[in-house]
Each structure stands twice: as C-alpha cells, then as structure tokens.
Design a protein around this motif. Structure first.
Motif, mmCIF file in Angstrom:
data_model
loop_
_atom_site.group_PDB
_atom_site.id
_atom_site.type_symbol
_atom_site.label_atom_id
_atom_site.label_comp_id
_atom_site.label_asym_id
_atom_site.label_seq_id
_atom_site.Cartn_x
_atom_site.Cartn_y
_atom_site.Cartn_z
ATOM 1 N N ALA A 136 59.657 40.916 38.339
ATOM 2 C CA ALA A 136 59.726 41.514 39.675
ATOM 3 C C ALA A 136 60.303 40.526 40.678
ATOM 4 O O ALA A 136 61.130 40.882 41.529
ATOM 5 N N LEU A 137 59.889 39.265 40.579
ATOM 6 C CA LEU A 137 60.387 38.252 41.512
ATOM 7 C C LEU A 137 61.878 38.003 41.288
ATOM 8 O O LEU A 137 62.636 37.828 42.253
ATOM 9 N N GLU A 138 62.309 38.014 40.035
ATOM 10 C CA GLU A 138 63.737 37.801 39.787
ATOM 11 C C GLU A 138 64.568 38.935 40.381
ATOM 12 O O GLU A 138 65.608 38.697 41.007
ATOM 13 N N LEU A 139 64.095 40.183 40.208
ATOM 14 C CA LEU A 139 64.838 41.301 40.789
ATOM 15 C C LEU A 139 64.840 41.211 42.316
ATOM 16 O O LEU A 139 65.854 41.488 42.960
ATOM 17 N N LEU A 140 63.716 40.810 42.891
ATOM 18 C CA LEU A 140 63.635 40.666 44.346
ATOM 19 C C LEU A 140 64.669 39.660 44.846
ATOM 20 O O LEU A 140 65.352 39.909 45.851
ATOM 21 N N ILE A 141 64.795 38.544 44.157
ATOM 22 C CA ILE A 141 65.754 37.513 44.582
ATOM 23 C C ILE A 141 67.192 38.005 44.415
ATOM 24 O O ILE A 141 68.028 37.832 45.301
ATOM 25 N N LEU A 142 67.470 38.647 43.303
ATOM 26 C CA LEU A 142 68.834 39.105 43.027
ATOM 27 C C LEU A 142 69.285 40.224 43.961
ATOM 28 O O LEU A 142 70.482 40.416 44.192
ATOM 29 N N THR A 143 68.331 40.984 44.502
ATOM 30 C CA THR A 143 68.675 42.112 45.376
ATOM 31 C C THR A 143 68.411 41.835 46.845
ATOM 32 O O THR A 143 68.802 42.627 47.700
ATOM 33 N N ALA A 144 67.718 40.720 47.144
ATOM 34 C CA ALA A 144 67.351 40.370 48.523
ATOM 35 C C ALA A 144 66.514 41.465 49.175
ATOM 36 O O ALA A 144 66.610 41.694 50.389
ATOM 37 N N CYS A 145 65.690 42.128 48.386
ATOM 38 C CA CYS A 145 64.842 43.201 48.911
ATOM 39 C C CYS A 145 63.461 42.669 49.298
ATOM 40 O O CYS A 145 63.093 41.540 48.988
ATOM 41 N N ARG A 146 62.701 43.520 49.972
ATOM 42 C CA ARG A 146 61.345 43.164 50.394
ATOM 43 C C ARG A 146 60.361 43.404 49.250
ATOM 44 O O ARG A 146 60.623 44.188 48.334
ATOM 45 N N THR A 147 59.196 42.759 49.365
ATOM 46 C CA THR A 147 58.165 42.906 48.334
ATOM 47 C C THR A 147 57.783 44.357 48.124
ATOM 48 O O THR A 147 57.712 44.843 46.989
ATOM 49 N N SER A 148 57.501 45.072 49.208
ATOM 50 C CA SER A 148 57.057 46.464 49.093
ATOM 51 C C SER A 148 58.103 47.343 48.426
ATOM 52 O O SER A 148 57.765 48.288 47.701
ATOM 53 N N GLU A 149 59.371 47.051 48.676
ATOM 54 C CA GLU A 149 60.449 47.840 48.079
ATOM 55 C C GLU A 149 60.523 47.615 46.571
ATOM 56 O O GLU A 149 60.763 48.556 45.803
ATOM 57 N N VAL A 150 60.297 46.375 46.142
ATOM 58 C CA VAL A 150 60.388 46.043 44.719
ATOM 59 C C VAL A 150 59.188 46.563 43.943
ATOM 60 O O VAL A 150 59.343 47.221 42.908
ATOM 61 N N ILE A 151 57.986 46.297 44.424
ATOM 62 C CA ILE A 151 56.811 46.723 43.647
ATOM 63 C C ILE A 151 56.651 48.238 43.661
ATOM 64 O O ILE A 151 56.047 48.808 42.753
ATOM 65 N N GLY A 152 57.206 48.902 44.662
ATOM 66 C CA GLY A 152 57.113 50.361 44.707
ATOM 67 C C GLY A 152 58.267 51.061 44.021
ATOM 68 O O GLY A 152 58.318 52.299 43.978
ATOM 69 N N ALA A 153 59.219 50.298 43.464
ATOM 70 C CA ALA A 153 60.418 50.883 42.847
ATOM 71 C C ALA A 153 60.047 51.770 41.664
ATOM 72 O O ALA A 153 59.204 51.418 40.837
ATOM 73 N N GLN A 154 60.684 52.934 41.586
ATOM 74 C CA GLN A 154 60.430 53.882 40.513
ATOM 75 C C GLN A 154 61.711 54.142 39.717
ATOM 76 O O GLN A 154 62.815 54.034 40.254
ATOM 77 N N TRP A 155 61.538 54.500 38.467
ATOM 78 C CA TRP A 155 62.696 54.708 37.596
ATOM 79 C C TRP A 155 63.577 55.844 38.085
ATOM 80 O O TRP A 155 64.792 55.842 37.862
ATOM 81 N N THR A 156 63.006 56.819 38.764
ATOM 82 C CA THR A 156 63.801 57.941 39.275
ATOM 83 C C THR A 156 64.759 57.501 40.375
ATOM 84 O O THR A 156 65.691 58.238 40.710
ATOM 85 N N GLU A 157 64.553 56.308 40.931
ATOM 86 C CA GLU A 157 65.420 55.806 41.996
ATOM 87 C C GLU A 157 66.635 55.048 41.447
ATOM 88 O O GLU A 157 67.533 54.693 42.205
#
Length: 425
Positions: free
Chosen positions: A254-275
């Motif tokens: 999760a942290l690696e994806l957050l860094i690679l996308t420059a997204c916020r914590t809430s956006e990453v942990i709430g990410a769903q496969w349908t998105e």
C-alpha cells in the motif's frame, strides 16, 4: 349520556389476560378490548400484554389516549385517570392534545439539562455520514475530549457562557493556535446545534466575529504558522524504496502504491478493484473519497501495476488492500506503523506527497499545473489556473509519473525532459 361505569374487576381482568396468554401459546391469540364504562378500556394484545386507554369522540372521530400499562397502572388508578380525561372533555379540552403538550414540556426540560458532552456526541452522530472518512469524526471526538470535556463537558448546554468557552481556549490559544481555532469552531457548532434543538436560547458564546475576536489575542505569525507534514527528502527516496522491497505485509504494498501515485492515505486504503481499469492503466477515485469532492483519475505506471498483481491473490474481492477484518480495508495507521518499524520516526506517510512535489519542482521541467493536478489540488487563484483546471492533464501527468517511477527505482537520478503518454485514455 354516559353509560354505567366500574364494570370491571381485578379478577375478571386477570382471567381475560390468562385466556389471552394461553391462546397466544396455542397460536390463536387475538386482541381483546374490555370496557369499564365511560370510555375507560383495557386493551389486551394477542400476546397477552395489557394497557389502558380512554376512548372518546373528537369532532366526530374516535380518539384514544393511553393511560399506561396494566398492572403498573392498577384498575383504581386507571379510573382516576379516566375521570380526569372526562373532566378535560367537559371543559372543552382534548385529553390527547393535553397529554402531548405535557410530554413536550417534560422533554424540553430534560433537553435543557443535557450536558455539553451529550450534545457533542449527538452532533457527531448526526453529522458522521456527511464527513468523508471516520478520521474526521475521530478528530472531533479527540479535540473535544482532550480540551473541552475536562472543563465544560459536564455543564448543562443551556448554561454555557462566554467565560466557559474562553476558559477552554485560553490555555492553548497561543501555543496550539490551529488546534484552538478548530476547537472553537467545533464548540460553536455544537452550541448552534443545541439552539436549533431548543435546548438553549440566545447568542452563541463561542462565536468569533464580533465576540471572541475581541477577547482572545489575534494570532501571530509564530502561532499561526502552517504545520507541514514531515517529509523524506526526495534525494533519499530511491534508497527508501529499496528498503521498502525488503518489508512484508499488505502495508508495504500500500505504501509503495501511495508513493508511486502521490495519493493520500485515505484514497489508497479505500481503493477498490472496481475503480481500477487494467486495460487503460487508470485508477479512478470517485468524488466521494476525494478531499476536494471531485473525481480523480490516477495514472498507473508499470511498477504500480506490479503492486496490484502482487496483492490481487490476497484480495477479499472488494479492497485492493484488505485489512484484518472481513470486508474492511487496511487500517489508516498501518503505513505509519510500517515507517516506525523501518526506523523512520521523523517522517509521515502524507509527507511523501511533498517529496514528490519537491522532486518535480527541482529536478524536472514538468509544469506547475501538471504537478498540482497530480496531487488533486484545487486551490485555483487565477484565471490562468482556472483555465488549466478544466482539464485533468492526464497525458502530461502520466508522463510525469513515469519519470517519478524511474527516479524512485534509482534508474534515473534526474528526469529533465517530459516523456510521452504511455496509454490511451
């Protein structure tokens, strides 16, 4: 003319209730009405419970007012209450309306005795669904519990004064001005809520304009300085990413994806496969989960796709990064705890957005608007910026995130030219 009264006896009532209870056990129970005369009626339900009613006609329509349950309200007590209802009718009053008015007075009196803490809890419960995430509610609860509750938590909401509010804010007004400012606004909101619910009246003692602004010192550059999230210098990012590959657990991905996308914590942990669209390599965060309330398309670079490939076998079918509980995402503290385990005590997860922004500004030729769009910032302050805001600059952002991906991997220390887009949109 009123018919005969006092038709019932305790023996008769008990006998009818036992019959009703037996019928209920046999599956043939049905409601029973026993009249005592003069409108007084005992209502026995099909399960055998009983309560008193006074039945009468009002403007040509049958009306019933409850007098209480039997046997808590005895036959003799019920007759006294029924006589009071008949007296009200004789005076032209409606017993049901009179009862409701009396209950309202009792309710309002009880409401005015509610404490600040009770009102704050109800306010938070009423507004929880409006807030974007649970963290916001926790911030409300924590600031109130830490600073307001010890001083005014047990005070009746109707009696809170300006002196009370000032007493809460003064100790932290200069040393923790940002916290104190938010706390003042939250106290004001709770008191406004109580006023709207008729629990108090008069001006709000926590209001700022024309009131507390004259009682509390104006903030200074020192106490109003913006506090930024501690960030890892971007020069250290490649080394950090190498260390990250040696970690285990869902929070590592999760942290690696957050860094690679420059997204916020809430956006990453709430990410769903349908998105996620793995054909176009796009992750679309819905507006409901964005701070600015606007849908955000996130480019998924090659390494980000690799992260998704790694976590998919462990997915619960809903969230990209499932937590320990069924159908729940990763905890919002999981990545922060990972940083601590890695020995990075002086930085925050949110700070990686700053690392990315500093890298783009210092080491690349990607323009300001593209960088701000990648961070989903919406602080449009000029007509020029507003023109850029009509587009999400997706192709340019994709190129920029590819440069960031290379930098993070250590493959390219600097990326001074813009790459072309790598996917169709």
């Amino acid at each position: 003319m009123r018919g005969p009264t006092n038709k019932l006896t305790d023996t008769k009532i008990e006998g009818k209730i036992k019959q009703a209870q037996k019928a209920a056990k046999d599956g043939i129970g049905k409601p029973v009405l026993l009249g005592d005369g003069g409108g007084l009626t005992l209502q026995i339900t099909k399960t055998g419970s009983a309560s008193w009613l006074h039945r009468y006609m009002r403007r040509g329509k049958p009306v019933a007012v409850g007098l209480g349950p039997y046997p808590a309200v005895s036959l003799r007590m019920a007759r006294v209450k029924a006589e009071a209802c008949r007296a009200q009718l004789a005076e032209g009053k409606d017993p049901l309306s009179e009862k409701r008015a009396a209950e309202t007075i009792v309710h309002l009196a009880a409401a005015k005795d509610k404490t600040f803490d009770e009102c704050a809890a109800e306010y938070i419960a009423d507004h929880r669904d409006e807030w974007k995430n649970e963290k916001h509610a926790q911030q409300w609860e924590n600031t109130i519990a830490t600073y307001a509750s010890p001083k005014i938590g047990a005070r009746a909401i109707s009696g809170i004064t300006t002196a009370d509010v000032k007493g809460v804010l003064t100790p932290i007004w200069k040393t923790k001005n940002e916290t104190a400012t938010r706390l003042r606004g939250r106290i004001e909101s709770v008191i406004d809520w109580a006023t709207a619910h008729e629990m108090r009246s008069g001006d709000n003692p926590a209001r700022w304009k024309g009131h507390l602004e004259h009682l509390l010192a104006k903030s200074t550059p020192e106490n109003r300085a913006e506090v930024h999230h501690a960030a890892l210098p971007y020069a250290d990012i490649p080394e950090f990413m190498a260390e990250l590959t040696n970690q285990e657990g869902m929070s590592r991905w999760a942290l690696e994806l957050l860094i690679l996308t420059a997204c916020r914590t809430s956006e990453v942990i709430g990410a769903q496969w349908t998105e996620v669209d793995l054909v176009k390599n796009i992750w679309t965060v819905p507006k409901e989960r964005m701070k600015a309330g606007k849908e955000h398309r996130v480019p998924l670079v090659e390494r980000a796709i690799h992260v998704l490939d790694q976590v998919r076998p462990f997915s619960n079918g809903l969230f990209l990064f499932p937590g320990g509980k069924k159908d729940k995402p990763l905890s919002n503290m999981a990545m922060a705890m990972l940083l601590r385990r890695m020995g990075y005590h002086g930085i925050t997860v949110h700070g990686f957005r700053s690392s990315f922004r500093d890298y783009v500004g210092d080491e690349t030729t990607h323009d300001f608007h593209t960088a701000e769009a990648a961070l989903a910032h919406t602080n449009v302050k000029s007509k020029v910026a507003a023109a850029y805001a009509r587009s999400d600059l997706f192709d340019k952002r994709f190129a920029m995130m590819r440069d960031w991906e290379k930098y993070c991997s250590g493959a390219s220390p600097k990326a001074v030219t813009e790459s072309g887009p790598i996917c169709a949109t």
